[in-house]
Design a protein around this motif. Sequence first.
Motif, PDB file in Angstrom:
ATOM      1  N   LEU A   1       0.826  -1.213   0.000  1.00 23.83           N
ATOM      2  CA  LEU A   1       0.000   0.000   0.000  1.00 23.83           C
ATOM      3  C   LEU A   1       0.858   1.259   0.000  1.00 23.83           C
TER       4      LEU A   1
ATOM      5  N   VAL B   1       0.540   3.950  -2.914  1.00 25.65           N
ATOM      6  CA  VAL B   1       0.171   5.330  -2.580  1.00 25.65           C
ATOM      7  C   VAL B   1       1.270   6.282  -3.039  1.00 25.65           C
TER       8      VAL B   1
ATOM      9  N   ALA C   1       0.882   6.941  -6.574  1.00 29.13           N
ATOM     10  CA  ALA C   1      -0.251   7.851  -6.754  1.00 29.13           C
ATOM     11  C   ALA C   1       0.075   9.287  -6.342  1.00 29.13           C
TER      12      ALA C   1
ATOM     13  N   PHE D   1       1.454  10.344  -2.926  1.00 27.95           N
ATOM     14  CA  PHE D   1       1.660  10.650  -1.510  1.00 27.95           C
ATOM     15  C   PHE D   1       2.718   9.719  -0.945  1.00 27.95           C
TER      16      PHE D   1
ATOM     17  N   VAL E   1       4.368   8.133   2.027  1.00 25.05           N
ATOM     18  CA  VAL E   1       4.181   7.827   3.444  1.00 25.05           C
ATOM     19  C   VAL E   1       5.502   7.990   4.196  1.00 25.05           C
TER      20      VAL E   1
END
Length: 144
Positions: free
Chosen positions: A109, A113, A116, A118, A120
Amino acid sequence: MNQTIPRPLIRANQWIIVLSVIVSLLFGATWVLLVPLLAGISGLVFGKNPIMLAAKAALRKPLSSYIQEDRTQQQFNQWIAVSLLAACMLATWFHQHVLALIFETMVGLAAAVAIAGFCVGCFVRFQWKQYQYRRRTSQLISRN
């Protein structure tokens, strides 16, 4: 040493993580996660990530023409990914399948992400740096 990494090389690494996680989850082939794990370890230890080297060979334009990402930040992110992948492999080895699934899903994930838009790891590192700054500042104030 160059202080940046072209974004397409980072994206290639992220895509390999995402695709490895998908294959692992769909077919129960956790061993596939060894590909991004070993590539990540190689990048951290030797400064040469085979996935990024392969992606670099496929690029058509000069590396400097691509959007650049901070090398230090990317190494921090790679440490997180390697840690989660290693934890997944260890959990699998010790037959802790739920724990393995949690680690595997977290790294998959996070990479998805990041693709996409972002990051983390960037958020975590920023919060850590903020904490260090506040702690250092409060220590200086309390000494006066």
